[in-house]
Design a protein around this motif. Structure first.
Motif, mmCIF file in Angstrom:
data_model
loop_
_atom_site.group_PDB
_atom_site.id
_atom_site.type_symbol
_atom_site.label_atom_id
_atom_site.label_comp_id
_atom_site.label_asym_id
_atom_site.label_seq_id
_atom_site.Cartn_x
_atom_site.Cartn_y
_atom_site.Cartn_z
ATOM 1 N N ARG A 349 -4.652 -1.262 6.147
ATOM 2 C CA ARG A 349 -6.067 -1.011 5.916
ATOM 3 C C ARG A 349 -6.247 0.293 5.157
ATOM 4 O O ARG A 349 -5.348 1.128 5.089
ATOM 5 C CB ARG A 349 -6.814 -0.912 7.258
ATOM 6 C CG ARG A 349 -6.770 -2.173 8.098
ATOM 7 C CD ARG A 349 -7.474 -1.943 9.416
ATOM 8 N NE ARG A 349 -7.447 -3.128 10.281
ATOM 9 C CZ ARG A 349 -7.926 -3.162 11.512
ATOM 10 N NH1 ARG A 349 -8.456 -2.071 12.039
ATOM 11 N NH2 ARG A 349 -7.868 -4.267 12.234
ATOM 12 N N TYR A 350 -7.446 0.431 4.602
ATOM 13 C CA TYR A 350 -7.844 1.692 3.968
ATOM 14 C C TYR A 350 -8.708 2.463 4.967
ATOM 15 O O TYR A 350 -9.520 1.882 5.677
ATOM 16 C CB TYR A 350 -8.644 1.421 2.688
ATOM 17 C CG TYR A 350 -7.867 0.694 1.623
ATOM 18 C CD1 TYR A 350 -7.032 1.386 0.752
ATOM 19 C CD2 TYR A 350 -7.955 -0.697 1.493
ATOM 20 C CE1 TYR A 350 -6.315 0.720 -0.227
ATOM 21 C CE2 TYR A 350 -7.244 -1.379 0.517
ATOM 22 C CZ TYR A 350 -6.423 -0.663 -0.340
ATOM 23 O OH TYR A 350 -5.715 -1.324 -1.305
ATOM 24 N N ARG A 351 -8.508 3.782 5.014
ATOM 25 C CA ARG A 351 -9.223 4.607 5.987
ATOM 26 C C ARG A 351 -10.000 5.714 5.274
ATOM 27 O O ARG A 351 -9.445 6.439 4.439
ATOM 28 C CB ARG A 351 -8.257 5.229 6.985
ATOM 29 C CG ARG A 351 -8.937 6.134 8.019
ATOM 30 C CD ARG A 351 -7.906 6.827 8.878
ATOM 31 N NE ARG A 351 -7.217 5.858 9.743
ATOM 32 C CZ ARG A 351 -6.038 6.099 10.301
ATOM 33 N NH1 ARG A 351 -5.411 7.242 10.054
ATOM 34 N NH2 ARG A 351 -5.481 5.196 11.083
ATOM 35 N N GLU A 358 -12.283 2.252 8.929
ATOM 36 C CA GLU A 358 -11.171 1.477 8.390
ATOM 37 C C GLU A 358 -11.664 0.127 7.886
ATOM 38 O O GLU A 358 -12.562 -0.471 8.487
ATOM 39 C CB GLU A 358 -10.084 1.274 9.446
ATOM 40 C CG GLU A 358 -9.409 2.570 9.868
ATOM 41 C CD GLU A 358 -8.312 2.356 10.893
ATOM 42 O OE1 GLU A 358 -8.031 1.175 11.211
ATOM 43 O OE2 GLU A 358 -7.735 3.347 11.376
ATOM 44 N N ALA A 359 -11.069 -0.338 6.797
ATOM 45 C CA ALA A 359 -11.481 -1.606 6.198
ATOM 46 C C ALA A 359 -10.276 -2.292 5.561
ATOM 47 O O ALA A 359 -9.332 -1.631 5.108
ATOM 48 C CB ALA A 359 -12.569 -1.379 5.159
ATOM 49 N N GLN A 360 -10.322 -3.620 5.526
ATOM 50 C CA GLN A 360 -9.232 -4.379 4.929
ATOM 51 C C GLN A 360 -9.220 -4.239 3.404
ATOM 52 O O GLN A 360 -8.167 -4.291 2.784
ATOM 53 C CB GLN A 360 -9.363 -5.863 5.311
ATOM 54 C CG GLN A 360 -9.075 -6.170 6.760
ATOM 55 C CD GLN A 360 -7.603 -6.065 7.105
ATOM 56 O OE1 GLN A 360 -6.749 -6.042 6.226
ATOM 57 N NE2 GLN A 360 -7.308 -5.974 8.393
ATOM 58 N N ARG A 379 -3.090 2.438 1.300
ATOM 59 C CA ARG A 379 -3.316 1.947 2.655
ATOM 60 C C ARG A 379 -2.728 2.936 3.664
ATOM 61 O O ARG A 379 -1.946 3.813 3.300
ATOM 62 C CB ARG A 379 -2.707 0.567 2.843
ATOM 63 C CG ARG A 379 -3.417 -0.546 2.050
ATOM 64 C CD ARG A 379 -2.800 -1.894 2.346
ATOM 65 N NE ARG A 379 -3.546 -2.963 1.712
ATOM 66 C CZ ARG A 379 -3.330 -3.394 0.467
ATOM 67 N NH1 ARG A 379 -2.363 -2.808 -0.259
ATOM 68 N NH2 ARG A 379 -4.052 -4.380 -0.028
#
Length: 383
Positions: A349-351, A358-360, A379
């Motif tokens: 995920r990206y933070r 956090e998101a995919q 990521r």
């Protein structure tokens, strides 16, 4: 002479009346001005507080208190602000000033005492906090004081006083505290065993059982004490009772249970109990205990691969990966691949660097805090 006296009376009485009237008007104006200034300062402080400008809000409340020192609500607001800012010494002074007032009603006095106890608790002055909370027991803040004292005793590891306070709370109808009291006496038992006072430990453990018959921890400790004393069969009995009340907690002592079975020559009894436990609640710890009964490593157990296919945990995957290469099959590779995919998903995920959202997928503007360019282009696993 009579004329002079009458003349002075005729002149003096109206003059005294006029002067009295003027003085009263001045007093009324002064009072009005003070009452107008005080709400203005109060509302100003409230507005600043709502806008999260605590420094300016404190200054406004101090001004309001100076204009109207008898207003208790302003003192409470000021003390709470100081506590929230970590200025515990100033907060203590405010609430002590309230308690020192002889004209303070009993309800307000209890409220000030409660606020003072919170100040001491936040400041880490636990002995003063205990005394302040004890002064509230039996009053309007009785339940809050007893709960605070319970937490205080637990924090300071004063387990006997904690058990007494929890029992008093339960008797007052504040809720069920049996499980908590059981933990208190378990801690007493462990401390007694550490001092090699076995009799005291046994008494404390009996009180733990009495407080909560279905609590798993006293049975777990009883089994461990029996095993340490060389009474392996008694340890097995205690842990079998643990399995009956809390199957999940049995996995915590599964390996020790297998060792107890080996020590007293009851391997088949141990195998049957562990097999039943695994069927009811599959556990890698129970699989490890069953493998230990056969003198084998966890990786060699035939139960590991089915468990990995069912649970897909990294621990099970590691056990399968430790097998010799000639024992690898396509089934093993597939199960390990699924476990790694499951474990790696949270890291893919990206933070947001600003708020931690956090998101995919990648965002140029964070959906959480609306910051721009706050997502690093890597990521989490690549950072």
């Amino acid at each position: 002479m009579e004329f002079d006296l009458q003349a002075w009376l005729l002149i003096g009485l109206p003059l005294a009346f006029v002067l009295g009237w003027l003085a009263s008007r001045l007093d009324v104006r002064q009072m009005r001005r003070e009452h107008v200034d005080s709400p203005k300062a109060y509302y100003k402080g409230l507005n600043l507080l709502l806008n999260e400008q605590q420094d300016k809000a404190i200054d406004a409340f101090i001004e309001a208190v100076q204009n109207d020192p008898d207003t208790t609500e302003l003192h409470f607001a000021l003390g709470n602000l100081f506590r929230r800012r970590g200025e515990f010494e100033r907060s203590v002074r405010v609430h002590q000033h309230l308690l020192a007032r002889a004209d303070l009603p009993m309800a307000e006095r209890d409220r000030a005492q409660h606020a003072l106890a919170q100040d001491y608790m936040k400041a880490g002055l636990f002995d003063r906090a205990e005394a302040a909370y004890r002064a509230l027991v039996g009053g309007e803040h009785d339940r809050e004081a007893r709960l605070a004292l319970l937490n205080l005793y637990e924090r300071s590891r004063d387990w006997r006083n904690a058990a007494d306070m929890a029992r008093a709370l339960e008797a007052s109808g504040a809720g069920a505290f049996g499980q908590r009291i059981s933990h208190h006496w378990c801690e007493v038992a462990l401390e007694a065993d550490a001092r090699q006072q076995s009799h005291e430990a046994a008494e404390a453990l009996a009180l733990a059982h009495q407080a909560a018959h279905q609590a798993p921890r006293p049975k777990l400790i009883a089994g461990q004490r029996a095993l340490d004393a060389g009474q392996a069969a008694d340890a097995m009995t205690a842990w079998e009772a643990l399995r009956q009340v809390d199957l999940a907690s049995f996995s915590l002592v599964a390996l020790a249970y297998a060792q107890a079975g080996q020590a007293c020559g009851q391997v088949e009894r141990a195998r049957a109990t562990l097999s039943n436990a695994h069927e009811a609640n599959p556990s890698l710890d129970v699989i490890k205990a069953l493998a230990a009964l056969d003198g084998a490593a966890l990786a060699q157990s035939p139960l590991v691969l089915p468990y990995l296919k069912q649970q897909a945990t990294l621990s099970a995957a590691q056990a399968v990966l430790s097998r010799p290469v000639d024992q690898w099959t396509a089934e093993c590779a597939e199960a390990v691949g699924k476990a790694l995919d499951k474990a790696g998903r949270p890291m893919q995920r990206y933070r947001c660097a600003a708020c931690g959202f956090e998101a995919q997928r990648y965002f140029w503007q964070c959906p959480g805090c609306l910051s721009w360019d706050s997502f690093p282009p890597q990521r989490i696993e690549d950072q």
